[in-house]
Design a protein around this motif. Structure first.
Motif, PDB file in Angstrom:
ATOM      1  N   LYS A 125       0.853  -1.186   0.000  1.00 60.13           N
ATOM      2  CA  LYS A 125       0.000   0.000   0.000  1.00 60.13           C
ATOM      3  C   LYS A 125       0.896   1.246   0.000  1.00 60.13           C
ATOM      4  CE  LYS A 125      -3.651   2.158   2.692  1.00 60.13           C
ATOM      5  NZ  LYS A 125      -4.416   2.112   3.927  1.00 60.13           N
ATOM      6  N   PRO A 126       0.642   2.189  -0.909  1.00 61.47           N
ATOM      7  CA  PRO A 126       1.489   3.391  -0.979  1.00 61.47           C
ATOM      8  C   PRO A 126       1.348   4.279   0.261  1.00 61.47           C
ATOM      9  CG  PRO A 126       0.138   3.173  -2.957  1.00 61.47           C
ATOM     10  CD  PRO A 126      -0.363   2.167  -1.975  1.00 61.47           C
ATOM     11  N   GLU A 127       2.459   4.911   0.621  1.00 63.49           N
ATOM     12  CA  GLU A 127       2.481   5.920   1.673  1.00 63.49           C
ATOM     13  C   GLU A 127       2.607   7.273   0.972  1.00 63.49           C
ATOM     14  OE1 GLU A 127       5.739   5.114   4.288  1.00 63.49           O
ATOM     15  OE2 GLU A 127       5.070   3.053   4.650  1.00 63.49           O
ATOM     16  N   PHE A 128       1.725   8.207   1.319  1.00 57.76           N
ATOM     17  CA  PHE A 128       1.663   9.489   0.626  1.00 57.76           C
ATOM     18  C   PHE A 128       2.178  10.612   1.515  1.00 57.76           C
ATOM     19  CE2 PHE A 128      -1.664   6.871  -1.227  1.00 57.76           C
ATOM     20  CZ  PHE A 128      -1.514   7.099  -2.579  1.00 57.76           C
ATOM     21  N   TYR A 129       2.795  11.615   0.881  1.00 58.23           N
ATOM     22  CA  TYR A 129       3.140  12.861   1.556  1.00 58.23           C
ATOM     23  C   TYR A 129       3.224  13.955   0.504  1.00 58.23           C
ATOM     24  CZ  TYR A 129       5.254  16.400   4.444  1.00 58.23           C
ATOM     25  OH  TYR A 129       5.490  17.579   5.114  1.00 58.23           O
ATOM     26  N   LYS A 130       2.440  14.982   0.691  1.00 56.00           N
ATOM     27  CA  LYS A 130       2.330  16.105  -0.242  1.00 56.00           C
ATOM     28  C   LYS A 130       2.117  15.581  -1.650  1.00 56.00           C
ATOM     29  CE  LYS A 130       4.400  19.584   2.613  1.00 56.00           C
ATOM     30  NZ  LYS A 130       5.249  20.742   2.719  1.00 56.00           N
ATOM     31  N   LYS A 131       3.042  15.813  -2.572  1.00 61.39           N
ATOM     32  CA  LYS A 131       2.861  15.357  -3.962  1.00 61.39           C
ATOM     33  C   LYS A 131       3.733  14.149  -4.275  1.00 61.39           C
ATOM     34  CE  LYS A 131       1.110  19.551  -5.938  1.00 61.39           C
ATOM     35  NZ  LYS A 131       0.040  19.335  -6.857  1.00 61.39           N
ATOM     36  N   THR A 132       4.053  13.377  -3.251  1.00 59.96           N
ATOM     37  CA  THR A 132       4.874  12.185  -3.454  1.00 59.96           C
ATOM     38  C   THR A 132       4.207  10.975  -2.820  1.00 59.96           C
ATOM     39  OG1 THR A 132       6.141  12.494  -1.414  1.00 59.96           O
ATOM     40  CG2 THR A 132       7.012  13.539  -3.408  1.00 59.96           C
ATOM     41  N   ALA A 133       4.672   9.812  -3.254  1.00 62.49           N
ATOM     42  CA  ALA A 133       4.222   8.547  -2.669  1.00 62.49           C
ATOM     43  C   ALA A 133       5.374   7.563  -2.777  1.00 62.49           C
ATOM     44  CB  ALA A 133       2.990   8.018  -3.412  1.00 62.49           C
ATOM     45  N   LYS A 134       5.340   6.558  -1.945  1.00 64.81           N
ATOM     46  CA  LYS A 134       6.344   5.498  -2.042  1.00 64.81           C
ATOM     47  C   LYS A 134       5.727   4.197  -1.582  1.00 64.81           C
ATOM     48  CE  LYS A 134       8.557   6.791   2.303  1.00 64.81           C
ATOM     49  NZ  LYS A 134       9.816   7.159   2.930  1.00 64.81           N
ATOM     50  N   ASN A 135       6.266   3.126  -2.131  1.00 63.29           N
ATOM     51  CA  ASN A 135       5.834   1.810  -1.707  1.00 63.29           C
ATOM     52  C   ASN A 135       6.907   0.793  -2.045  1.00 63.29           C
ATOM     53  OD1 ASN A 135       5.499   1.528  -4.469  1.00 63.29           O
ATOM     54  ND2 ASN A 135       3.486   0.624  -4.345  1.00 63.29           N
ATOM     55  N   LYS A 136       6.675  -0.431  -1.653  1.00 63.65           N
ATOM     56  CA  LYS A 136       7.581  -1.547  -1.936  1.00 63.65           C
ATOM     57  C   LYS A 136       6.911  -2.432  -2.969  1.00 63.65           C
ATOM     58  CE  LYS A 136      10.293  -1.016   1.866  1.00 63.65           C
ATOM     59  NZ  LYS A 136      11.597  -0.504   1.819  1.00 63.65           N
ATOM     60  N   VAL A 137       7.739  -3.071  -3.772  1.00 62.75           N
ATOM     61  CA  VAL A 137       7.233  -4.034  -4.740  1.00 62.75           C
ATOM     62  C   VAL A 137       8.059  -5.307  -4.579  1.00 62.75           C
ATOM     63  CG1 VAL A 137       8.707  -3.189  -6.612  1.00 62.75           C
ATOM     64  CG2 VAL A 137       6.638  -4.439  -7.163  1.00 62.75           C
ATOM     65  N   ALA A 138       7.371  -6.421  -4.664  1.00 64.35           N
ATOM     66  CA  ALA A 138       8.041  -7.723  -4.568  1.00 64.35           C
ATOM     67  C   ALA A 138       7.863  -8.459  -5.885  1.00 64.35           C
ATOM     68  CB  ALA A 138       7.449  -8.540  -3.425  1.00 64.35           C
ATOM     69  N   PHE A 139       8.971  -8.933  -6.433  1.00 57.66           N
ATOM     70  CA  PHE A 139       8.958  -9.789  -7.615  1.00 57.66           C
ATOM     71  C   PHE A 139       9.215 -11.206  -7.115  1.00 57.66           C
ATOM     72  CE2 PHE A 139      10.107  -5.639  -9.238  1.00 57.66           C
ATOM     73  CZ  PHE A 139       9.400  -5.549 -10.419  1.00 57.66           C
ATOM     74  N   ILE A 140       8.218 -12.070  -7.258  1.00 57.27           N
ATOM     75  CA  ILE A 140       8.303 -13.427  -6.718  1.00 57.27           C
ATOM     76  C   ILE A 140       8.366 -14.418  -7.878  1.00 57.27           C
ATOM     77  CG2 ILE A 140       7.207 -15.141  -5.240  1.00 57.27           C
ATOM     78  CD1 ILE A 140       5.672 -12.717  -3.960  1.00 57.27           C
ATOM     79  N   GLU A 144      12.323 -17.423  -5.023  1.00 55.94           N
ATOM     80  CA  GLU A 144      13.167 -16.235  -4.964  1.00 55.94           C
ATOM     81  C   GLU A 144      12.295 -14.981  -4.935  1.00 55.94           C
ATOM     82  OE1 GLU A 144      16.689 -14.065  -7.523  1.00 55.94           O
ATOM     83  OE2 GLU A 144      16.145 -16.115  -7.996  1.00 55.94           O
ATOM     84  N   VAL A 145      12.663 -14.026  -4.078  1.00 56.47           N
ATOM     85  CA  VAL A 145      11.918 -12.769  -3.959  1.00 56.47           C
ATOM     86  C   VAL A 145      12.905 -11.608  -4.056  1.00 56.47           C
ATOM     87  CG1 VAL A 145      10.388 -11.374  -2.520  1.00 56.47           C
ATOM     88  CG2 VAL A 145      10.234 -13.855  -2.425  1.00 56.47           C
ATOM     89  N   ILE A 146      12.580 -10.660  -4.900  1.00 62.83           N
ATOM     90  CA  ILE A 146      13.370  -9.433  -5.026  1.00 62.83           C
ATOM     91  C   ILE A 146      12.473  -8.277  -4.596  1.00 62.83           C
ATOM     92  CG2 ILE A 146      14.549  -7.876  -6.607  1.00 62.83           C
ATOM     93  CD1 ILE A 146      15.109 -10.334  -8.386  1.00 62.83           C
ATOM     94  N   TYR A 147      12.966  -7.489  -3.644  1.00 66.73           N
ATOM     95  CA  TYR A 147      12.210  -6.337  -3.147  1.00 66.73           C
ATOM     96  C   TYR A 147      12.812  -5.051  -3.699  1.00 66.73           C
ATOM     97  CZ  TYR A 147      10.238  -9.518   0.318  1.00 66.73           C
ATOM     98  OH  TYR A 147       9.594 -10.557   0.932  1.00 66.73           O
ATOM     99  N   LEU A 148      11.949  -4.165  -4.134  1.00 65.73           N
ATOM    100  CA  LEU A 148      12.368  -2.836  -4.569  1.00 65.73           C
ATOM    101  C   LEU A 148      11.514  -1.794  -3.860  1.00 65.73           C
ATOM    102  CD1 LEU A 148      12.676  -3.371  -8.436  1.00 65.73           C
ATOM    103  CD2 LEU A 148      14.526  -3.327  -6.768  1.00 65.73           C
ATOM    104  N   SER A 149      12.113  -0.654  -3.619  1.00 66.86           N
ATOM    105  CA  SER A 149      11.391   0.483  -3.049  1.00 66.86           C
ATOM    106  C   SER A 149      11.247   1.516  -4.169  1.00 66.86           C
ATOM    107  CB  SER A 149      12.177   1.063  -1.883  1.00 66.86           C
ATOM    108  OG  SER A 149      11.526   2.182  -1.361  1.00 66.86           O
TER     109      SER A 149
END
Length: 169
Positions: A125-140, A144-149
């Motif tokens: 779930k994205p985290e928002f602040y002003k005009k930005t957002a960030k979240n994590k994505v998992a490639f499974i 094997e799992v690769i995490y990206l922010s």
């Protein structure tokens, strides 16, 4: 005569202190609404707007509320488009949504040279602040799992990927 003068002065001070209380209340309401709007706490903002008497302040933050709801939906749609494009190896469809930087160009090159058709992609779930957002994505893939922010920003009314980095940090 002194009593009348005293009464007039007393009423004047009481009336002026009431104006100051309204101004203080407006300033407090403004700060609270700005905080909720900046942090994308839309439910809290909506309930706070129902309590406010100042119609100009309500109009201003109703516009903010509508804008944030729209941008939230647009980010959800953008994330779905990313998943579909990556799974179908159609990176060119989302390539223009990356901010132009060396690290993002490397990510695009990796995405283009890899086959993600068998990979399960999950976004947090994205985290928002002003005009930005960030979240994590998992490639499974298998075990094997690769995490990206991923960091996003609203640029010219559209969500853009501004930074992709290792998500284990």
């Amino acid at each position: 005569m002194k009593k009348i003068l005293f009464l007039i002065m007393f009423l004047l001070f009481i009336g002026c202190s009431n104006i100051q209380n309204r101004d203080t209340e407006n300033i407090n309401n403004l700060r609270i609404c700005e905080k909720y709007c900046d942090n994308w706490e839309l439910d809290k903002l909506e309930s706070e707007l129902q309590k406010i008497q100042n119609k100009d302040l309500v109009k201003k933050f109703e516009k903010c509320l509508e804008e944030k709801i729209l941008y939230k939906k647009e980010l959800d749609n953008f994330l779905q488009k990313i998943i579909i494009s990556i799974k179908n190896n159609q990176i060119s469809e989302i390539e223009d949504k990356f901010q132009n930087s060396i690290s993002n160009k490397k990510i695009i090159k990796i995405l283009k040279n890899s086959d993600f058709s068998e990979v399960n992609i999950i976004f947090s779930k994205p985290e928002f602040y002003k005009k930005t957002a960030k979240n994590k994505v998992a490639f499974i893939f298998l075990e094997e799992v690769i995490y990206l922010s991923i960091d996003y920003k609203i640029i010219n009314g559209e969500w853009r990927i501004i930074r992709v980095k290792d998500g284990r940090e």
